[in-house]
Design a protein around this motif. Structure first.
Motif, PDB file in Angstrom:
ATOM      1  N   SER A   1       1.267  14.301  -8.672  1.00  0.00           N
ATOM      2  CA  SER A   1       1.017  13.097  -7.884  1.00  0.00           C
ATOM      3  C   SER A   1      -0.424  12.952  -7.411  1.00  0.00           C
ATOM      4  O   SER A   1      -1.020  11.888  -7.545  1.00  0.00           O
TER       5      SER A   1
ATOM      6  N   ILE B   1      -0.875   6.049 -15.373  1.00  0.00           N
ATOM      7  CA  ILE B   1      -0.784   7.477 -15.733  1.00  0.00           C
ATOM      8  C   ILE B   1       0.099   8.275 -14.770  1.00  0.00           C
ATOM      9  O   ILE B   1       0.586   9.338 -15.132  1.00  0.00           O
ATOM     10  N   HIS B   2       0.307   7.778 -13.538  1.00  0.00           N
ATOM     11  CA  HIS B   2       1.145   8.518 -12.579  1.00  0.00           C
ATOM     12  C   HIS B   2       2.562   7.956 -12.491  1.00  0.00           C
ATOM     13  O   HIS B   2       3.320   8.351 -11.596  1.00  0.00           O
ATOM     14  N   TYR B   3       2.903   7.007 -13.395  1.00  0.00           N
ATOM     15  CA  TYR B   3       4.246   6.395 -13.344  1.00  0.00           C
ATOM     16  C   TYR B   3       5.298   7.490 -13.124  1.00  0.00           C
ATOM     17  O   TYR B   3       5.260   8.558 -13.751  1.00  0.00           O
ATOM     18  N   CYS B   4       6.251   7.201 -12.250  1.00  0.00           N
ATOM     19  CA  CYS B   4       7.231   8.219 -11.818  1.00  0.00           C
ATOM     20  C   CYS B   4       7.846   8.982 -12.993  1.00  0.00           C
ATOM     21  O   CYS B   4       8.516   8.400 -13.846  1.00  0.00           O
TER      22      CYS B   4
ATOM     23  N   THR C   1      15.415   8.936  -3.964  1.00  0.00           N
ATOM     24  CA  THR C   1      16.631   8.392  -4.578  1.00  0.00           C
ATOM     25  C   THR C   1      17.688   8.114  -3.517  1.00  0.00           C
ATOM     26  O   THR C   1      18.384   7.102  -3.572  1.00  0.00           O
TER      27      THR C   1
ATOM     28  N   ALA D   1       8.405  -0.440  -8.440  1.00  0.00           N
ATOM     29  CA  ALA D   1       8.979   0.598  -7.567  1.00  0.00           C
ATOM     30  C   ALA D   1       8.681   2.022  -8.034  1.00  0.00           C
ATOM     31  O   ALA D   1       8.674   2.953  -7.233  1.00  0.00           O
TER      32      ALA D   1
ATOM     33  N   GLY E   1      12.029  14.349  -5.740  1.00  0.00           N
ATOM     34  CA  GLY E   1      13.189  14.093  -6.586  1.00  0.00           C
ATOM     35  C   GLY E   1      14.490  13.777  -5.886  1.00  0.00           C
ATOM     36  O   GLY E   1      15.501  13.569  -6.570  1.00  0.00           O
TER      37      GLY E   1
ATOM     38  N   PHE F   1      -3.629   0.412  -9.953  1.00  0.00           N
ATOM     39  CA  PHE F   1      -2.888   1.475 -10.651  1.00  0.00           C
ATOM     40  C   PHE F   1      -3.488   1.711 -12.052  1.00  0.00           C
ATOM     41  O   PHE F   1      -3.578   2.837 -12.515  1.00  0.00           O
TER      42      PHE F   1
ATOM     43  N   PHE G   1      11.470  15.515 -18.915  1.00  0.00           N
ATOM     44  CA  PHE G   1      12.248  14.414 -18.327  1.00  0.00           C
ATOM     45  C   PHE G   1      12.462  13.270 -19.315  1.00  0.00           C
ATOM     46  O   PHE G   1      12.257  12.118 -18.968  1.00  0.00           O
TER      47      PHE G   1
ATOM     48  N   GLY H   1      10.257  11.022 -12.805  1.00  0.00           N
ATOM     49  CA  GLY H   1      11.712  11.163 -12.623  1.00  0.00           C
ATOM     50  C   GLY H   1      12.470   9.864 -12.804  1.00  0.00           C
ATOM     51  O   GLY H   1      13.692   9.831 -12.572  1.00  0.00           O
TER      52      GLY H   1
ATOM     53  N   THR I   1       6.655  19.910  -5.630  1.00  0.00           N
ATOM     54  CA  THR I   1       6.542  18.440  -5.705  1.00  0.00           C
ATOM     55  C   THR I   1       7.887  17.836  -6.075  1.00  0.00           C
ATOM     56  O   THR I   1       8.361  16.882  -5.437  1.00  0.00           O
TER      57      THR I   1
ATOM     58  N   SER J   1      12.327   2.009  -2.353  1.00  0.00           N
ATOM     59  CA  SER J   1      12.353   3.069  -1.316  1.00  0.00           C
ATOM     60  C   SER J   1      10.964   3.672  -1.096  1.00  0.00           C
ATOM     61  O   SER J   1      10.633   4.062   0.016  1.00  0.00           O
TER      62      SER J   1
ATOM     63  N   GLY K   1       5.816   2.798  -9.576  1.00  0.00           N
ATOM     64  CA  GLY K   1       4.385   2.849  -9.826  1.00  0.00           C
ATOM     65  C   GLY K   1       4.060   2.291 -11.201  1.00  0.00           C
ATOM     66  O   GLY K   1       4.882   1.570 -11.811  1.00  0.00           O
ATOM     67  N   TYR K   2       2.873   2.639 -11.694  1.00  0.00           N
ATOM     68  CA  TYR K   2       2.422   2.086 -12.973  1.00  0.00           C
ATOM     69  C   TYR K   2       1.252   2.932 -13.459  1.00  0.00           C
ATOM     70  O   TYR K   2       0.469   3.437 -12.665  1.00  0.00           O
TER      71      TYR K   2
ATOM     72  N   MET L   1      21.626   6.962 -10.148  1.00  0.00           N
ATOM     73  CA  MET L   1      21.992   5.831  -9.297  1.00  0.00           C
ATOM     74  C   MET L   1      23.081   4.996  -9.975  1.00  0.00           C
ATOM     75  O   MET L   1      24.039   4.565  -9.330  1.00  0.00           O
TER      76      MET L   1
END
Ligand code: HEM
Length: 410
Positions: free
Chosen positions: A92, A357-360, A254, A352, A250, A54, A110, A362, A245, A295, A354-355, A370
């Motif tokens: 992504s 530059i693309h870390y989630c 979840t 969960a 999104g 990552f 966000f 949302g 996307t 997930s 990621g990690y 949640m």
């Protein structure tokens, strides 16, 4: 003594997500990187390797994250061309410098602060959803169908400014897109699913055009405002590509994460009772649930150049499947990985979302919605329990893991 020539990949079915953990534990121990002939991917199971991949986004790009595992047929490609289907890599599956430019704008939407401004609206959606559940009485019912399938979509639509009435249609389009890219459809199914991408794209293009004409108090309008008519900031096609996307990433993610959490918290009711007694532990409990059963259980990378991962030669052009659920149970990082322990000291290290530059993007919204739903459920339905004797089933695909149904009573 394990046989040094046995390839774990021969025993590995990448689409069967029903009970992946025993094979992954063996892989971490015996063969941490193995080849899967079923999908032509290299499978990476240890935490340190997944995180290093990552981190090194030049050697391992995200270009393959939204690609069908069975490539599109010529007929499917023609159908997309005729349908004027023009989404482009934006988040992504994009690479720098395009990803850096677009992500910088989307990050401005966000923020945890902006997400908090939606908290009252999200609480209202959660309370109405749980209220409808209460009206239905105590007979066993499927809480996925009755609540968790649609809840994250209603939240996301409120945040993005998409009409709530369109939730069922968009959920159906998004589910179709996930099966197409992450499952293994037959040739005939692939054609039918590809056909379904076209109206989804048109819907998103129309939505962006409408928000450009009449901006409102929502994130889609914010993105258009940030663009300020300047294509070098973002084009309208890029904004529509971001929207399609977000309208997939999104809510399916979840929904499945909430279902995983409910399954485990209710299977071992001492954890559920602990949260009912101390709701302030909910954020930590959710973090541990994301470690224990994420997930998005796998994610992909493409090797841009030849490299060596944990002693295994990886050729340039190879596809990698990063096993996030295995990394999160790596005993080298998380002691007693198969135990649920809300008090773990290093929960922030779970992968969960990621990690790198693309870390989630949302993650702040997912965590907030949640937590609000669990607060509402533990308060209104402390007696919630799983109905006895049910078989938990998962959809066949390589990346998205969550029970299809959960029968509950209270
Ligand atoms: C519990 C729920 C969620 C989980 C487990 C999850 C997980 C992930 C993962 C694993 C990635 C890939 C990160 C990487 O490549 O390093 C990702 C990326 C992404 N997620 Fe999420 N996600 C969740 C919720 C959301 C929500 C609510 C949204 C939108 C509102 C969202 C939008 C995205 C987008 C746009 C990306 C791509 C970011 C980029 O490449 O720059 N996700 N997510």
């Amino acid at each position: 003594m394990p046989c040094p020539y046995a390839n774990l990949g021969d025993a590995f079915d990448p689409l069967d997500l029903s009970d992946p953990f025993p094979l992954l534990a063996r892989a971490r121990h015996e063969q941490p990187v193995f080849y899967s002939p079923a999908i032509d991917y290299w499978v990476v199971t240890r935490y340190a390797d997944v995180k290093a991949i990552f981190r090194d986004h030049e050697t391992y790009t995200a270009a393959n994250t939204i690609s069908p595992i069975a490539p599109f047929s010529d007929a499917a490609r023609r159908m997309l061309a005729v349908g004027d289907y023009t989404p482009e890599p934006v988040l992504s599956n994009n690479v720098p410098p395009g990803h850096t430019r677009i992500r910088a704008q989307v990050n401005r939407l966000f923020t945890p602060r902006r997400m908090k401004s939606f908290a009252p609206a999200i609480r209202d959606i959660a309370e109405r959803g749980v209220g409808r559940l209460l009206e239905r009485g105590r007979a066993p019912l499927d809480i996925v169908a009755a609540l968790t399938y649609e809840y994250p979509a209603y939240v996301l639509f409120r945040v993005l400014g998409v009409p709530a009435a369109d939730v069922p249609q968009v959920k159906a389009w998004a589910g179709n897109r996930i099966k197409l890219y992450y499952g293994r459809p037959t040739a005939a199914e692939q054609i039918a699913m590809t056909e379904n991408l076209v109206p989804f794209w048109r819907y998103v293009v129309d939505l962006v055009a409408e928000k450009a004409r009449e901006p409102q108090d929502d994130l889609t309008s914010d993105l258009i405002r940030l663009r300020a008519g300047d294509d070098s900031v973002l084009t309208l096609n890029e904004i529509a590509s971001c929207m399609i996307t977000l309208l997939v990433a999104g809510h399916e993610t979840t929904t499945a994460q909430i279902n995983n959490a409910l399954l485990h918290l209710l299977s071992r009711r001492e954890h559920w009772r602990a949260l009912c007694a101390a709701p302030s532990d909910i954020p930590r409990a959710l973090e541990e649930m994301m470690r224990y059963d994420p997930s998005v259980c796998t994610w992909r990378r493409l090797a841009a150049q030849a490299s060596v991962i944990n002693g295994v030669d990886i050729p340039a052009g190879a596809n990698l499947l990063l096993m996030l659920h295995s990394a999160n149970r790596d005993e080298r990082v998380f002691p007693e990985p198969d135990e649920i322990l809300f008090a773990r000291g290093n929960l922030k290290d779970q992968l969960a979302f990621g990690y790198g530059i693309h870390y989630c993007v949302g993650a702040p919204l997912a965590r907030l919605e949640m937590a609000i739903l669990l607060e509402t459920l533990t308060r209104e339905l402390p007696g919630l329990r799983l109905a006895d004797g049910q078989q938990i089933e998962y959809t066949r695909n390589i990346s998205f893991r969550g029970p299809k149904a959960l029968l509950v009573t209270w």
